[in-house]
Design an enzyme around this catalytic site. Structure first.
Site, PDB file in Angstrom:
ATOM      1  N   CYS A 192       3.691  -4.329   6.450  1.00 60.99           N
ATOM      2  CA  CYS A 192       3.382  -4.225   5.319  1.00 60.99           C
ATOM      3  C   CYS A 192       4.505  -3.547   4.417  1.00 60.99           C
ATOM      4  O   CYS A 192       5.620  -3.487   4.785  1.00 60.99           O
ATOM      5  CB  CYS A 192       2.255  -3.061   5.254  1.00 60.99           C
ATOM      6  SG  CYS A 192       0.625  -3.670   6.263  1.00 60.99           S
ATOM      7  N   HIS A 219       0.734  -1.375   0.003  1.00 61.45           N
ATOM      8  CA  HIS A 219      -0.008  -0.008  -0.054  1.00 61.45           C
ATOM      9  C   HIS A 219       0.850   1.285   0.102  1.00 61.45           C
ATOM     10  O   HIS A 219       2.036   1.131   0.358  1.00 61.45           O
ATOM     11  CB  HIS A 219      -0.913   0.004   1.241  1.00 61.45           C
ATOM     12  CG  HIS A 219      -0.169   0.332   2.486  1.00 61.45           C
ATOM     13  ND1 HIS A 219      -0.068   1.463   3.281  1.00 61.45           N
ATOM     14  CD2 HIS A 219       0.393  -0.964   3.615  1.00 61.45           C
ATOM     15  CE1 HIS A 219       0.704   1.186   4.226  1.00 61.45           C
ATOM     16  NE2 HIS A 219       0.763  -0.024   4.590  1.00 61.45           N
TER      17      HIS A 219
END
Length: 303
Positions: A277, A260
């Site tokens: 992430c 992301h």
């Protein structure tokens, strides 16, 4: 012996008694004649006399006029808001920002290179590398770390550097070493090939590279998992329910771990880390990638 008289006392007696009372009470009194009869006139037919307390005696002579009272002082008017507040200084004008191209960007890069803030040849394109260089320059000089070149940043840079030469603006081409070969697991199908060694994400279809972008991983306490995964689901405007932070263009591949965009990565570079992430700092590239990737596409995270 003569009989005692029951007639009312004379005015003289009353006055004498009042004088005694006035002296006894310690205050002044005045005589008031009441034609209708006072409370002590049982018959109510004679001229009544009553004693009323006089007002407090004044120390000033009676014929001196009372001093005129001074009018209350007019309060000074409170200063107006505009008199007490200084106008805020104007914000510096932005000259160059991400996505800009041209000779001025090339000069910016060359000047940053003179003071070891830009470690490659000028390209004339204001990308993430240039933004990071400007941000570190601003931080070292006590300026706001925006990554954009405003008038204050530009003037400070001009004062520390010399006008770049033609060779500094366009140095001779140097042959770059070929990029490392992708992991063999990335050579077939639609793959997000993510290298921890080069800190890069490469979007590939059947071995052909379509785009590449810088990435950042989790810290040693929240490491990004390695292996082969699949994109389970996508969320364009996702917000983490665990950390309450935005995760735009999220593509989840392993539990709560996703690829992301990260505004923190864009602003602070590799000085920080994710919670596991894969962070991307180029918003335009991740937005384009988000539109191309499908649920079920392969994700390979490797060294």
């Amino acid at each position: 012996m003569p009989r005692s008289s029951t007639r009312p006392r004379t005015l003289r007696a009353v006055l004498a008694t009042g004088a005694v009372l006035a002296v006894t009470a310690g205050c002044s009194a005045q005589v008031v004649t009441d034609p209708a009869g006072g409370a002590d006139d049982k018959k109510g037919s004679g001229a009544g006399v009553r004693i009323e307390p006089a007002g407090p005696a004044s120390s000033a002579p009676a014929d001196r006029p009372a001093a005129a009272s001074k009018p209350p002082a007019t309060p000074s008017a409170a200063p107006s808001r505009t008199e007490t507040e200084k106008p805020a200084p104007p914000k510096p004008k932005i000259l160059l920002a991400g996505g800009a191209e041209g000779d001025q960007v090339r000069e910016l890069q060359a000047r940053l290179r003179q003071i070891a803030h830009f470690n490659r040849a000028p390209t004339g394109y204001y990308g993430t590398v240039t933004a990071d260089a400007v941000s570190t320059f601003q931080a070292k000089r006590g300026l706001p770390r925006t990554g954009t070149t405003d008038t204050v940043t530009w003037q400070r840079l001009l004062g520390m550097t010399k006008k770049p030469t033609a060779a500094q603006l366009r140095p001779p081409a140097v042959e770059k070493p070929p990029p490392p070969k992708p992991d063999k697991r990335c050579m077939t199908g639609r793959v997000l090939c993510i290298s921890k060694t080069s800190r890069a994400l490469t979007w590939m279809i059947d071995g052909k590279v379509l785009s590449t972008m810088d990435v950042r991983f989790g810290s040693q306490y929240t490491p990004t998992r390695e292996g082969v995964f699949k994109v389970g689901w996508k969320s364009r405007d996702h917000v983490s329910t665990l950390y309450d932070t935005p995760m735009p263009y999220a593509m989840f591949f392993s539990g709560g771990q996703a690829v992301h965009y990260s505004a923190d990565f864009a602003a602070n570079g590799y000085s920080g880390a994710s919670h596991g992430c894969v962070n991307v700092r180029d918003e335009k590239k991740i937005a384009s990638l988000f539109d191309q990737v499908r649920t079920g596409d392969k994700v390979v995270v490797h060294w």
